[in-house]
Design a protein around this motif. Structure first.
Motif, PDB file in Angstrom:
ATOM      1  N   SER A   1      39.920  42.016  34.490  1.00 62.85           N
ATOM      2  CA  SER A   1      40.104  40.615  34.702  1.00 62.85           C
ATOM      3  C   SER A   1      39.034  39.776  33.841  1.00 62.85           C
ATOM      4  CB  SER A   1      39.917  40.293  36.122  1.00 62.85           C
ATOM      5  OG  SER A   1      40.845  40.910  37.160  1.00 62.85           O
ATOM      6  N   VAL A   2      37.983  40.149  33.533  1.00 61.76           N
ATOM      7  CA  VAL A   2      36.734  39.408  32.707  1.00 61.76           C
ATOM      8  C   VAL A   2      37.452  39.295  31.539  1.00 61.76           C
ATOM      9  CG1 VAL A   2      34.768  39.423  31.921  1.00 61.76           C
ATOM     10  CG2 VAL A   2      35.025  40.007  34.306  1.00 61.76           C
ATOM     11  N   GLY A   3      38.061  40.246  30.738  1.00 63.11           N
ATOM     12  CA  GLY A   3      38.489  40.404  29.669  1.00 63.11           C
ATOM     13  C   GLY A   3      39.612  39.382  29.520  1.00 63.11           C
ATOM     14  N   ALA A   4      40.715  39.502  30.498  1.00 58.89           N
ATOM     15  CA  ALA A   4      41.752  38.577  30.438  1.00 58.89           C
ATOM     16  C   ALA A   4      41.343  37.154  30.594  1.00 58.89           C
ATOM     17  CB  ALA A   4      42.691  38.858  31.620  1.00 58.89           C
ATOM     18  N   ALA A   5      40.574  36.658  31.442  1.00 55.28           N
ATOM     19  CA  ALA A   5      40.035  35.395  31.654  1.00 55.28           C
ATOM     20  C   ALA A   5      39.403  34.831  30.256  1.00 55.28           C
ATOM     21  CB  ALA A   5      38.851  35.357  32.741  1.00 55.28           C
ATOM     22  N   ARG A   6      38.242  35.626  29.760  1.00 53.94           N
ATOM     23  CA  ARG A   6      37.774  35.110  28.351  1.00 53.94           C
ATOM     24  C   ARG A   6      38.916  35.058  27.261  1.00 53.94           C
ATOM     25  NH1 ARG A   6      32.509  39.075  29.072  1.00 53.94           N
ATOM     26  NH2 ARG A   6      31.189  37.760  30.223  1.00 53.94           N
ATOM     27  N   ALA A   7      39.960  35.916  27.289  1.00 54.02           N
ATOM     28  CA  ALA A   7      40.770  35.751  26.344  1.00 54.02           C
ATOM     29  C   ALA A   7      42.078  34.693  26.351  1.00 54.02           C
ATOM     30  CB  ALA A   7      41.676  37.058  26.127  1.00 54.02           C
TER      31      ALA A   7
ATOM     32  N   GLU B   1      39.696  41.286  41.481  1.00 52.55           N
ATOM     33  CA  GLU B   1      40.471  42.555  41.147  1.00 52.55           C
ATOM     34  C   GLU B   1      42.111  41.906  41.191  1.00 52.55           C
ATOM     35  OE1 GLU B   1      38.851  46.123  40.166  1.00 52.55           O
ATOM     36  OE2 GLU B   1      37.924  44.961  41.694  1.00 52.55           O
ATOM     37  N   GLN B   2      42.408  40.806  40.764  1.00 45.74           N
ATOM     38  CA  GLN B   2      43.739  40.486  40.612  1.00 45.74           C
ATOM     39  C   GLN B   2      43.931  40.084  39.179  1.00 45.74           C
ATOM     40  OE1 GLN B   2      45.921  41.058  42.914  1.00 45.74           O
ATOM     41  NE2 GLN B   2      44.569  41.932  44.528  1.00 45.74           N
ATOM     42  N   ARG B   3      43.916  40.922  38.300  1.00 47.00           N
ATOM     43  CA  ARG B   3      44.065  40.616  36.838  1.00 47.00           C
ATOM     44  C   ARG B   3      45.363  39.802  36.681  1.00 47.00           C
ATOM     45  NH1 ARG B   3      46.219  42.512  32.422  1.00 47.00           N
ATOM     46  NH2 ARG B   3      46.799  44.691  33.636  1.00 47.00           N
ATOM     47  N   GLU B   4      46.668  40.404  37.023  1.00 49.83           N
ATOM     48  CA  GLU B   4      48.068  39.843  36.738  1.00 49.83           C
ATOM     49  C   GLU B   4      48.206  38.675  37.502  1.00 49.83           C
ATOM     50  OE1 GLU B   4      50.960  42.627  37.493  1.00 49.83           O
ATOM     51  OE2 GLU B   4      50.138  44.305  36.316  1.00 49.83           O
ATOM     52  N   LEU B   5      47.544  38.390  38.825  1.00 49.41           N
ATOM     53  CA  LEU B   5      47.828  37.052  39.560  1.00 49.41           C
ATOM     54  C   LEU B   5      46.904  36.031  38.831  1.00 49.41           C
ATOM     55  CD1 LEU B   5      48.056  38.063  43.107  1.00 49.41           C
ATOM     56  CD2 LEU B   5      49.885  36.983  41.632  1.00 49.41           C
TER      57      LEU B   5
ATOM     58  N   LEU C   1      36.975  26.672  34.733  1.00 44.81           N
ATOM     59  CA  LEU C   1      35.766  27.811  34.990  1.00 44.81           C
ATOM     60  C   LEU C   1      36.543  28.794  35.897  1.00 44.81           C
ATOM     61  CD1 LEU C   1      34.198  25.213  34.284  1.00 44.81           C
ATOM     62  CD2 LEU C   1      32.474  26.155  35.897  1.00 44.81           C
ATOM     63  N   VAL C   2      36.128  30.192  35.328  1.00 40.38           N
ATOM     64  CA  VAL C   2      36.532  31.200  36.290  1.00 40.38           C
ATOM     65  C   VAL C   2      35.414  32.033  36.747  1.00 40.38           C
ATOM     66  CG1 VAL C   2      38.067  33.337  36.044  1.00 40.38           C
ATOM     67  CG2 VAL C   2      38.795  31.541  35.109  1.00 40.38           C
ATOM     68  N   LEU C   3      35.117  32.372  37.941  1.00 36.68           N
ATOM     69  CA  LEU C   3      34.256  33.276  38.413  1.00 36.68           C
ATOM     70  C   LEU C   3      34.547  34.609  38.929  1.00 36.68           C
ATOM     71  CD1 LEU C   3      31.403  32.322  40.886  1.00 36.68           C
ATOM     72  CD2 LEU C   3      32.654  34.603  41.385  1.00 36.68           C
ATOM     73  N   ASP C   4      34.497  35.590  38.134  1.00 36.96           N
ATOM     74  CA  ASP C   4      35.121  36.890  38.608  1.00 36.96           C
ATOM     75  C   ASP C   4      33.986  37.577  39.280  1.00 36.96           C
ATOM     76  OD1 ASP C   4      36.966  39.010  37.887  1.00 36.96           O
ATOM     77  OD2 ASP C   4      35.144  40.047  37.829  1.00 36.96           O
ATOM     78  N   ASN C   5      34.737  38.063  40.660  1.00 37.66           N
ATOM     79  CA  ASN C   5      33.813  38.541  41.814  1.00 37.66           C
ATOM     80  C   ASN C   5      33.855  40.079  41.539  1.00 37.66           C
ATOM     81  OD1 ASN C   5      32.183  38.320  44.043  1.00 37.66           O
ATOM     82  ND2 ASN C   5      33.983  38.487  45.393  1.00 37.66           N
TER      83      ASN C   5
ATOM     84  N   VAL D   1      33.558  31.581  31.676  1.00 32.38           N
ATOM     85  CA  VAL D   1      33.780  32.665  32.727  1.00 32.38           C
ATOM     86  C   VAL D   1      32.184  33.143  33.306  1.00 32.38           C
ATOM     87  CG1 VAL D   1      34.574  35.067  32.932  1.00 32.38           C
ATOM     88  CG2 VAL D   1      35.877  33.671  31.379  1.00 32.38           C
ATOM     89  N   ILE D   2      32.057  33.157  34.658  1.00 32.13           N
ATOM     90  CA  ILE D   2      30.947  33.445  35.160  1.00 32.13           C
ATOM     91  C   ILE D   2      31.297  34.892  35.916  1.00 32.13           C
ATOM     92  CG2 ILE D   2      29.289  32.921  37.238  1.00 32.13           C
ATOM     93  CD1 ILE D   2      30.422  29.978  36.842  1.00 32.13           C
ATOM     94  N   VAL D   3      30.374  35.737  35.629  1.00 35.80           N
ATOM     95  CA  VAL D   3      30.821  37.164  36.254  1.00 35.80           C
ATOM     96  C   VAL D   3      29.639  37.575  37.290  1.00 35.80           C
ATOM     97  CG1 VAL D   3      30.913  39.721  35.490  1.00 35.80           C
ATOM     98  CG2 VAL D   3      31.842  37.755  33.838  1.00 35.80           C
ATOM     99  N   ASN D   4      30.022  37.950  38.295  1.00 35.87           N
ATOM    100  CA  ASN D   4      29.218  38.471  39.356  1.00 35.87           C
ATOM    101  C   ASN D   4      29.068  40.001  38.986  1.00 35.87           C
ATOM    102  OD1 ASN D   4      29.121  36.012  40.550  1.00 35.87           O
ATOM    103  ND2 ASN D   4      30.396  36.597  42.279  1.00 35.87           N
TER     104      ASN D   4
END
Length: 315
Positions: free
Chosen positions: A52-58, A13-17, A42-46, A65-68
């Motif tokens: 955040s997921v969209g930002a990481a994928r973009a 839950e920290q998209r900007e950071l 690799l990014v794991l979104d908790n 991207v691994i999504v919990n």
């Protein structure tokens, strides 16, 4: 396909950071690959709900991207990333960690030069650029006594000097891990939801014949969202709970009891001083006292995650 280095980021839950940290990783990745090493990110979104997921994928730097679907603990998430990583080294990063130029190369050089080192921690910086303690001696009654005597900075803190050195444990906000060593000891212990997870990890590395390095030439800004964010009550409970869990796992009942009381005494003194020193909250120190003496009571971040997963309170 095997690679040399995996950048491994856990985001909650920290998209900007997260985006800011990924920008820094992109620059570090380019510098590392210019030396001939291969990398992945690799990014794991908790289970975030803030985009955040969209930002990481973009983000151009991210490979996977691994999504919990449910909120999980830090040790469990770091383990999953290390297991999914193809790199012989895995650079564990929080979403609130921002690598400074050259940090990755310094960490890789340190592990390359010391085949018995299982992990290497960067020097963490506060957002204003000042150094913050980030490597310490393992917790024992002796280190708790040093804290009670307010000698911890001199005796317990090991992140000092300008040369790479062996330390007992380093903070995992920016830690390069030899994946072979992590696999050998069974990864991180998921019983540590957050806090003391890296202490236990480095302790088990030590018991298996590995050691941990502190690398001051590798710097990373640590925005400390986990320690300074919302829900301080639950963070205090989780911190106290896992401090005690570590002691009971690696030491005797008597040692764990001694650490409880010495640590509680330290917080009690701080609460008294905070009454007259501006900018400090004596109530928060008093809560540390009660949580330290009764670590099995109260609700911590683990319970907050359970509530959130059931659709209740958010972290």
């Amino acid at each position: 396909m095997a690679v040399d280095l995996s950048f491994l980021v856990v985001n909650t839950e920290q998209r900007e950071l997260l985006v800011r940290g990924l920008d820094a990783i992109a620059a570090e990745r380019a510098a590392i690959e210019a030396t001939g090493l291969t990398t992945e990110v690799l990014v794991l979104d908790n289970a975030s709900r803030d985009g955040s997921v969209g930002a990481a994928r973009a983000h151009a730097a991210v490979d996977r991207v691994i999504v919990n679907d449910r909120r999980r603990g830090k040790a469990e998430n770091d383990t999953l990333l290390l297991q999914r990583a193809a790199g012989r080294y895995g650079l564990l990063l929080n979403e609130d960690s921002e690598l400074r130029p050259g940090a990755t190369a310094a960490l890789v050089e340190a592990l390359d030069a010391d085949p018995e080192a299982g992990a290497a921690g960067a020097q963490l910086l506060r957002p204003d650029g000042t150094w913050q303690p980030c490597a310490w001696r393992f917790p024992t009654p002796a280190t708790a006594l040093a804290g009670a005597l307010f000698l911890h900075r001199r005796i317990t803190v090991q992140s000092r000097g300008d040369r790479t050195r062996r330390v007992d444990w380093a903070q995992s906000a920016a830690m390069l891990v030899r994946t072979e060593a992590a696999a050998q000891i069974g990864w991180l212990d998921p019983m540590f939801f957050v806090y003391s997870d890296e202490v236990d990890f480095c302790k088990r590395l030590s018991l298996a014949g590995w050691h941990t390095l502190y690398v001051p030439s590798a710097e990373a800004i640590h925005h400390e969202q986990l320690s300074t964010g919302a829900v301080p009550e639950r963070r205090i409970v989780e911190l106290s709970r896992n401090r005690d869990r570590y002691m009971r796992k690696h030491h005797s009942r008597l040692a764990a009891w001694a650490v409880r009381w010495l640590t509680a005494y330290t917080y009690l003194v701080r609460s008294l001083v905070a009454v007259v020193v501006p900018g400090h909250d004596p109530r928060r120190y008093r809560r540390h006292v009660s949580a330290t003496l009764r670590p099995d009571e109260g609700e911590g971040l683990r319970e907050a995650a359970y509530e959130r997963n059931k659709g209740g309170a958010r972290l």
